[in-house]
Structure formats: C-alpha cells, structure tokens
Design a protein around this motif. Structure first.
Motif, PDB file in Angstrom:
ATOM      1  N   GLU A 157     -12.022   3.789  50.842  1.00 54.16           N
ATOM      2  CA  GLU A 157     -11.525   5.621  49.519  1.00 54.16           C
ATOM      3  C   GLU A 157     -10.068   5.919  48.813  1.00 54.16           C
ATOM      4  O   GLU A 157      -9.494   5.501  47.981  1.00 54.16           O
ATOM      5  N   GLU A 158      -9.195   5.631  50.155  1.00 56.03           N
ATOM      6  CA  GLU A 158      -7.569   5.854  50.649  1.00 56.03           C
ATOM      7  C   GLU A 158      -7.304   4.261  49.621  1.00 56.03           C
ATOM      8  O   GLU A 158      -5.810   5.069  49.510  1.00 56.03           O
ATOM      9  N   ILE A 159      -7.086   3.935  50.084  1.00 53.55           N
ATOM     10  CA  ILE A 159      -6.837   2.456  49.403  1.00 53.55           C
ATOM     11  C   ILE A 159      -6.937   2.765  47.930  1.00 53.55           C
ATOM     12  O   ILE A 159      -5.919   2.329  47.230  1.00 53.55           O
ATOM     13  N   SER A 160      -7.645   2.026  47.155  1.00 52.42           N
ATOM     14  CA  SER A 160      -7.933   2.903  45.917  1.00 52.42           C
ATOM     15  C   SER A 160      -8.087   3.969  45.133  1.00 52.42           C
ATOM     16  O   SER A 160      -8.136   3.754  43.969  1.00 52.42           O
ATOM     17  N   SER A 161      -7.403   5.039  46.272  1.00 48.85           N
ATOM     18  CA  SER A 161      -6.886   6.258  45.457  1.00 48.85           C
ATOM     19  C   SER A 161      -5.814   6.082  44.524  1.00 48.85           C
ATOM     20  O   SER A 161      -5.185   5.134  44.762  1.00 48.85           O
ATOM     21  N   LYS A 162      -5.761   7.188  43.921  1.00 54.11           N
ATOM     22  CA  LYS A 162      -4.366   7.327  42.916  1.00 54.11           C
ATOM     23  C   LYS A 162      -3.040   7.673  43.495  1.00 54.11           C
ATOM     24  O   LYS A 162      -2.232   6.908  43.266  1.00 54.11           O
ATOM     25  N   ARG A 163      -4.314   8.484  44.871  1.00 57.86           N
ATOM     26  CA  ARG A 163      -2.884   8.530  45.245  1.00 57.86           C
ATOM     27  C   ARG A 163      -2.203   7.764  46.437  1.00 57.86           C
ATOM     28  O   ARG A 163      -0.898   8.446  47.288  1.00 57.86           O
ATOM     29  N   THR A 164      -2.246   6.598  46.228  1.00 61.22           N
ATOM     30  CA  THR A 164      -1.906   5.576  47.114  1.00 61.22           C
ATOM     31  C   THR A 164      -0.759   4.802  46.949  1.00 61.22           C
ATOM     32  O   THR A 164      -1.591   4.064  45.365  1.00 61.22           O
ATOM     33  N   ALA A 165       0.462   4.254  47.102  1.00 61.72           N
ATOM     34  CA  ALA A 165       1.228   4.064  46.178  1.00 61.72           C
ATOM     35  C   ALA A 165       1.063   2.124  46.376  1.00 61.72           C
ATOM     36  O   ALA A 165       1.447   2.250  48.487  1.00 61.72           O
ATOM     37  N   PHE A 166       1.678   1.272  46.720  1.00 61.40           N
ATOM     38  CA  PHE A 166       1.943   0.080  47.102  1.00 61.40           C
ATOM     39  C   PHE A 166       2.931  -0.307  46.372  1.00 61.40           C
ATOM     40  O   PHE A 166       3.395  -0.826  44.904  1.00 61.40           O
ATOM     41  N   ILE A 167       4.017  -0.270  46.750  1.00 58.33           N
ATOM     42  CA  ILE A 167       4.963  -1.157  46.313  1.00 58.33           C
ATOM     43  C   ILE A 167       5.398  -2.059  47.621  1.00 58.33           C
ATOM     44  O   ILE A 167       5.927  -2.780  48.791  1.00 58.33           O
ATOM     45  N   SER A 168       5.523  -3.771  47.054  1.00 57.90           N
ATOM     46  CA  SER A 168       6.050  -4.507  47.354  1.00 57.90           C
ATOM     47  C   SER A 168       7.213  -5.328  46.819  1.00 57.90           C
ATOM     48  O   SER A 168       7.357  -4.932  46.412  1.00 57.90           O
ATOM     49  N   SER A 169       7.144  -6.843  47.250  1.00 58.12           N
ATOM     50  CA  SER A 169       8.387  -7.949  46.770  1.00 58.12           C
ATOM     51  C   SER A 169       8.769  -8.607  47.466  1.00 58.12           C
ATOM     52  O   SER A 169       7.587  -9.312  47.952  1.00 58.12           O
ATOM     53  N   SER A 170       9.500  -9.329  46.377  1.00 59.84           N
ATOM     54  CA  SER A 170       9.068 -10.791  46.423  1.00 59.84           C
ATOM     55  C   SER A 170      10.731 -11.920  46.084  1.00 59.84           C
ATOM     56  O   SER A 170      10.637 -10.997  44.742  1.00 59.84           O
ATOM     57  N   THR A 171      10.795 -12.802  46.296  1.00 56.90           N
ATOM     58  CA  THR A 171      12.226 -13.050  45.916  1.00 56.90           C
ATOM     59  C   THR A 171      11.191 -14.921  44.917  1.00 56.90           C
ATOM     60  O   THR A 171      11.879 -15.088  43.753  1.00 56.90           O
ATOM     61  N   VAL A 172      10.585 -15.221  45.413  1.00 58.34           N
ATOM     62  CA  VAL A 172      10.097 -16.367  44.771  1.00 58.34           C
ATOM     63  C   VAL A 172       8.799 -16.537  43.934  1.00 58.34           C
ATOM     64  O   VAL A 172       8.377 -16.629  43.087  1.00 58.34           O
ATOM     65  N   GLY A 173       7.951 -15.242  44.898  1.00 57.16           N
ATOM     66  CA  GLY A 173       6.615 -15.086  44.480  1.00 57.16           C
ATOM     67  C   GLY A 173       6.270 -15.680  43.913  1.00 57.16           C
ATOM     68  O   GLY A 173       5.698 -17.165  44.584  1.00 57.16           O
ATOM     69  N   GLY A 174       5.518 -16.644  42.595  1.00 59.07           N
ATOM     70  CA  GLY A 174       4.305 -17.295  42.572  1.00 59.07           C
ATOM     71  C   GLY A 174       4.998 -17.988  42.396  1.00 59.07           C
ATOM     72  O   GLY A 174       4.486 -19.502  41.560  1.00 59.07           O
TER      73      GLY A 174
END
Length: 399
Positions: free
Chosen positions: A94-111
């Motif tokens: 519930e905490e992970i899917s909450s609108k009050r949880t941000a997910f900030i990631s990064s990548s250079t090569v990505g897919g």
C-alpha cells in the motif's frame, strides 16, 4: 527543515548481488573487474569490465517473473536492487503504490543495452524484436511502476555519471517541500555495446583494471550495477523503524567547460562540494572521508585532486570505490552513496585498489588499505558527469 534519513538500501554489482555481499567484498578488498563472461562485444578479449556474475536467464529465474518478454538486463538488475531496498525499509504494498511515494530513477543506456536488437529494429530488418517497445531510458522505471502499481511521482534522470546522485537530491527536495512522504531513488545501467563503443571512441578505457589516483593510470573500467535507497522524513518514522544514515546535503552545478572533461581549475567539482557543505551546515574540516568520483582517467583524477587542494586545508582520507566495480555510469552516484553509508555504519574506509604510485603533484594520497575502527561522522560522495554536471552528496551518522 525536515531531517531526511535513509531507511532502506539495495544494490547489485560485480562485487555482490546484495548490499551485504558488496560490503564483504569492500572489506576484503575484492575487485569485480575482470574479463566478461556474459557480455560479448568486439572488445571482450581486450578490455576488462565490472560485470555482474549473473546471466540474463539466471536473473529471470531468481526474480521469478511471470513473463520474460520485454525485460532488458537494465530492468532485471534494477528490479533486484529495488526489491532489496523496499524490503529493508519495510514498505508495504500500500505504501509503495501510494500517491505519496515518489520513484526517482536514472539510467544512461536504458533499454538500448541490447544494441544489436536496437539496430535491427531501427532499420526494419526482419520481424520486430521483443524489445521494440523497451528502448527508452525510462523503460526500467516504467516496468517497475507497472509491476508495483505505483501511482506517485515518477521521474527518470540522465545527467550521465551524476544521474543517480541527482535522483537522490531530487527525492530529498520532494520530501523537504512536503510533496511526498517517501522516495525510492537510484538507478540502473548494464554493460552494452552502445556505451562500450562510445567510451572506446574517447580513448579513455583501460585494458587492465582501473587504478584511480595512480600516476600511471590508463583510464576507466566500465561496470554495471543497479542500486536504490529509500528516503523518508525522520519525524514521520515509527519508533520501530531504523534510520541507516542522515542525508545531510547536496550540491549541484555545471562547469560548462567541455562535453566530456572537467575544467583544469576544477571550478565545477569545487563548487559542488562547497554547495553541499553549505546546505549541510558543515565546514570542510567536518568531513572525515571522501568517496571520490575517481574514474581513473588522467583528466578526472587530476582535477578532482585540484578541487580537494583548493577546498580543504587538510585533505581528509579519500578513495575511489570504482576500483572495485568500475564506472557504473548512471548508477555510480547511488552505489557510492550506499558505500558511503556502509563506511559510516561500520566506521571503516575502503581503499583505492591497485595504486602503486599516487599522483605526485599533491601532498596527499588516497587510502591504500582497508581501514577499520576509524571515526566517521560525515562522508562526502562525489559524482561528476559528462556535459559538466557536478554533484556532491553528504551523508552523516544518525544521532
């Protein structure tokens, strides 16, 4: 202003599939830079890499995914590190899917890690591959968002080698301004022909494992890794939750000097460190250890040393943990942040490996041996990227 703390960490690299395994290798001075077993390119025989000791198939099996379609290696290692971080932080679904949880990631090569598929799909050669929809730099994050039904703020940063350090900084700002209650921040980058060929064209890849801050350094070693940290406000934590470290401050700037080199006067690295110290309300003398950017290239190690000499009256112990895992590109900032937190937790310093003759132009040298039982309150961690991007983070022991 709210105190931001780290409550969870997850990491997979060439020296370990978990944070605990990474710590063991750091303490035992075990390097993961060697000839690759899984990554194949024209340079596999001539170059060494910090390769994760798992094939794509092994990662699929260990992650127990319902479907294998469309999951690139960047996504697979990201998901493994993500799972470890949220587990240590004790985040509920519930905490992970909450609108009050941000997910900030990064990548250079990505897919784009599957460069051959990308080339064939871009040139309409044959039937579309299973990865035709997965080449974006944000694909790994979007896959995780889908799997965990995340509804909060999501962002993916690419500022080259400072990417995940900036992801942590952005996450801290979101917490400070009250826009979210928790942040999962980090990054993922795997070995790819795309990046190997690019760095090789700059003539900065070493044929032997890198030796940052050595007079006879020959260049960097590329590595792959994924890592994430969970950030929360200390005031919001339940008494049962453990704070691993305080995120004390950050400094971000751009020296606007060169696409792939820092300025000779080190104005960018110096300013990033000064801004981080100011934000953390610390003085240079308050830093007990620096986890240097330390790529092993002639330019970086020299200019970073210049920055140290200009900022510190007495340069504190410093080292480059890239000598263990290689340069993990977008992941470097968060992986080295985790290593910095481990140094605080265990009151120890991990050395720069393979240094035989420290750079002679300065009256200081990197730490050359594993140093336990030291006193560390504040650690400065540097990440300097292409395009002049310079970021410094400071982590402190929780009181």
């Amino acid at each position: 202003m709210s105190e931001i703390v780290v409550t969870g960490m997850g990491a997979i690299s060439s020296i370990g599939l978990t944070v605990a395994e990474n710590l063991y290798s750091l303490q035992q001075e075990i390097s993961g830079i060697q000839k690759s077993k899984h990554f194949k390119s024209n340079y596999s025989d001539s170059l060494v890499f910090g390769e994760i000791d798992r094939s794509d198939e092994q990662l699929f099996d260990e992650l127990n995914l319902a479907s294998k379609c469309g999951f690139t290696r960047t996504t697979l290692i990201a998901l493994k590190a993500f799972r470890e971080a949220i587990a240590q932080a004790g985040l509920s679904s519930e905490e992970i899917s909450s609108k009050r949880t941000a997910f900030i990631s990064s990548s250079t090569v990505g897919g784009m890690c599957y460069t051959d598929h990308l080339y064939q799909d871009a040139n309409l050669l044959g039937e579309p591959s299973e990865y035709v929809r997965n080449y974006e730099g944000s694909d790994h994050a979007l896959q995780i968002v889908k799997l965990y039904e995340m509804k909060g703020i999501t962002d993916v940063i690419n500022t080259a080698c400072s990417s995940s350090a900036n992801a942590i900084a952005l996450g801290a700002r979101l917490l400070e301004t009250g826009k979210v209650d928790r942040v999962i921040a980090g990054g993922s980058d795997c070995l790819a022909k795309f990046t190997v060929n690019g760095f090789n064209s700059l003539r900065i890849l070493s044929e032997v494992p890198c030796k940052p801050f050595d007079t006879n350094r020959e260049g960097l070693s590329l590595g792959e890794a994924a890592a994430y940290v969970v950030l929360e406000r200390k005031e919001d934590l339940l008494p049962s939750k453990t704070s691993l470290a305080k995120f004390a401050g950050f400094g971000i700037c751009n020296d606007a000097f060169h696409p792939s080199a820092t300025s000779d006067d080190a104005r960018g690295p110096r300013m990033a460190m000064e801004l981080a110290l100011k934000r953390a309300s610390l003085k240079p003398a308050d830093i007990q250890y620096i986890n240097a950017h330390g790529t092993g290239t002639p330019n970086n190690d020299l200019t970073e040393s210049v920055a140290f000499s200009k900022l510190f009256e007495v340069v504190p112990p410093f080292s480059s943990t890239k000598s263990y895992v290689g340069h993990t590109l977008a992941t470097a900032g968060v992986l080295e942040a985790i290593y910095s937190i481990l140094a605080i937790q265990n009151q120890e310093i991990y050395p720069s490996l393979r240094v035989e003759e420290p750079i002679a132009d300065f009256p200081f040298a990197p730490t050359l041996k594993y140093t336990p039982e030291t006193t560390i309150q504040n650690v400065l961690s540097n990440s300097f990227g292409f395009g002049g991007n310079c970021t410094s983070l400071i982590f402190s022991a929780c009181i």
